[in-house]
Design a protein around this motif. Structure first.
Motif, PDB file in Angstrom:
ATOM      1  N   LEU A  57     -29.873  72.369 -37.062  1.00  0.00           N
ATOM      2  CA  LEU A  57     -28.416  72.370 -36.985  1.00  0.00           C
ATOM      3  C   LEU A  57     -27.917  70.931 -37.137  1.00  0.00           C
ATOM      4  CD1 LEU A  57     -27.902  74.893 -34.053  1.00  0.00           C
ATOM      5  CD2 LEU A  57     -27.886  75.348 -36.495  1.00  0.00           C
ATOM      6  N   ILE A  58     -27.625  70.548 -38.369  1.00  0.00           N
ATOM      7  CA  ILE A  58     -27.169  69.195 -38.662  1.00  0.00           C
ATOM      8  C   ILE A  58     -25.842  68.938 -37.939  1.00  0.00           C
ATOM      9  CG2 ILE A  58     -26.472  67.593 -40.490  1.00  0.00           C
ATOM     10  CD1 ILE A  58     -29.431  68.429 -40.578  1.00  0.00           C
ATOM     11  N   GLY A  59     -25.776  67.854 -37.211  1.00  0.00           N
ATOM     12  CA  GLY A  59     -24.559  67.478 -36.499  1.00  0.00           C
ATOM     13  C   GLY A  59     -24.413  68.102 -35.129  1.00  0.00           C
ATOM     14  N   ALA A  60     -25.418  68.851 -34.698  1.00  0.00           N
ATOM     15  CA  ALA A  60     -25.336  69.502 -33.385  1.00  0.00           C
ATOM     16  C   ALA A  60     -25.330  68.458 -32.276  1.00  0.00           C
ATOM     17  CB  ALA A  60     -26.506  70.457 -33.183  1.00  0.00           C
ATOM     18  N   ILE A  61     -24.449  68.647 -31.331  1.00  0.00           N
ATOM     19  CA  ILE A  61     -24.410  67.822 -30.129  1.00  0.00           C
ATOM     20  C   ILE A  61     -24.878  68.712 -28.983  1.00  0.00           C
ATOM     21  CG2 ILE A  61     -22.958  66.510 -28.544  1.00  0.00           C
ATOM     22  CD1 ILE A  61     -21.109  65.968 -30.973  1.00  0.00           C
ATOM     23  N   TRP A  62     -26.076  68.408 -28.488  1.00  0.00           N
ATOM     24  CA  TRP A  62     -26.706  69.244 -27.467  1.00  0.00           C
ATOM     25  C   TRP A  62     -26.274  68.792 -26.079  1.00  0.00           C
ATOM     26  CZ3 TRP A  62     -29.079  73.489 -29.082  1.00  0.00           C
ATOM     27  CH2 TRP A  62     -29.485  73.533 -30.417  1.00  0.00           C
ATOM     28  N   ARG A  63     -26.007  69.767 -25.214  1.00  0.00           N
ATOM     29  CA  ARG A  63     -25.621  69.462 -23.827  1.00  0.00           C
ATOM     30  C   ARG A  63     -26.311  70.425 -22.878  1.00  0.00           C
ATOM     31  NH1 ARG A  63     -21.835  73.092 -22.057  1.00  0.00           N
ATOM     32  NH2 ARG A  63     -20.866  74.340 -23.688  1.00  0.00           N
ATOM     33  N   LYS A  64     -26.508  69.939 -21.658  1.00  0.00           N
ATOM     34  CA  LYS A  64     -27.105  70.759 -20.594  1.00  0.00           C
ATOM     35  C   LYS A  64     -26.049  71.033 -19.538  1.00  0.00           C
ATOM     36  CE  LYS A  64     -30.784  67.852 -20.287  1.00  0.00           C
ATOM     37  NZ  LYS A  64     -31.978  67.275 -19.695  1.00  0.00           N
ATOM     38  N   SER A  65     -26.319  72.017 -18.737  1.00  0.00           N
ATOM     39  CA  SER A  65     -25.437  72.325 -17.629  1.00  0.00           C
ATOM     40  C   SER A  65     -25.415  71.163 -16.646  1.00  0.00           C
ATOM     41  CB  SER A  65     -25.923  73.586 -16.912  1.00  0.00           C
ATOM     42  OG  SER A  65     -25.230  73.762 -15.696  1.00  0.00           O
ATOM     43  N   THR A  66     -24.275  70.925 -16.064  1.00  0.00           N
ATOM     44  CA  THR A  66     -24.180  69.903 -15.019  1.00  0.00           C
ATOM     45  C   THR A  66     -24.936  70.335 -13.768  1.00  0.00           C
ATOM     46  OG1 THR A  66     -22.089  70.845 -14.262  1.00  0.00           O
ATOM     47  CG2 THR A  66     -21.963  69.017 -15.830  1.00  0.00           C
ATOM     48  N   ARG A  67     -25.285  71.607 -13.680  1.00  0.00           N
ATOM     49  CA  ARG A  67     -26.041  72.126 -12.534  1.00  0.00           C
ATOM     50  C   ARG A  67     -27.545  72.040 -12.755  1.00  0.00           C
ATOM     51  NH1 ARG A  67     -22.581  77.379 -10.646  1.00  0.00           N
ATOM     52  NH2 ARG A  67     -20.645  76.247 -10.332  1.00  0.00           N
ATOM     53  N   SER A  68     -27.950  71.438 -13.833  1.00  0.00           N
ATOM     54  CA  SER A  68     -29.371  71.300 -14.147  1.00  0.00           C
ATOM     55  C   SER A  68     -29.957  70.180 -13.294  1.00  0.00           C
ATOM     56  CB  SER A  68     -29.546  70.995 -15.634  1.00  0.00           C
ATOM     57  OG  SER A  68     -30.891  70.746 -15.917  1.00  0.00           O
TER      58      SER A  68
END
Length: 60
Positions: free
Chosen positions: A3-14
């Motif tokens: 996925l070109i340009g994907a900005i990956w994020r995790k839950s703040t509860r991680s």
């Protein structure tokens, strides 16, 4: 799938950093991957399917 340009994020509860990451900044697709294996497989969903999943998850 890459996925070109994907900005990956995790839950703040991680707490321990081991969870799923979501890329929802792309047009027409939402990517989900394992944070422990960022070069591994990616699940993809339509934005509507992802919104439905999140809404259902929040209710239960």
């Amino acid at each position: 799938m890459e996925l070109i340009g994907a900005i990956w994020r995790k839950s703040t509860r991680s707490g321990n950093g081991e969870c799923v990451e979501v890329a929802d900044n792309l047009t027409g697709v939402v990517g989900v991957r394992d944070s422990k294996d960022p070069t591994g497989p990616i699940l993809t969903f339509t934005p509507q399917t992802w919104r439905t999943f999140i809404a259902h998850t929040k209710r239960h």
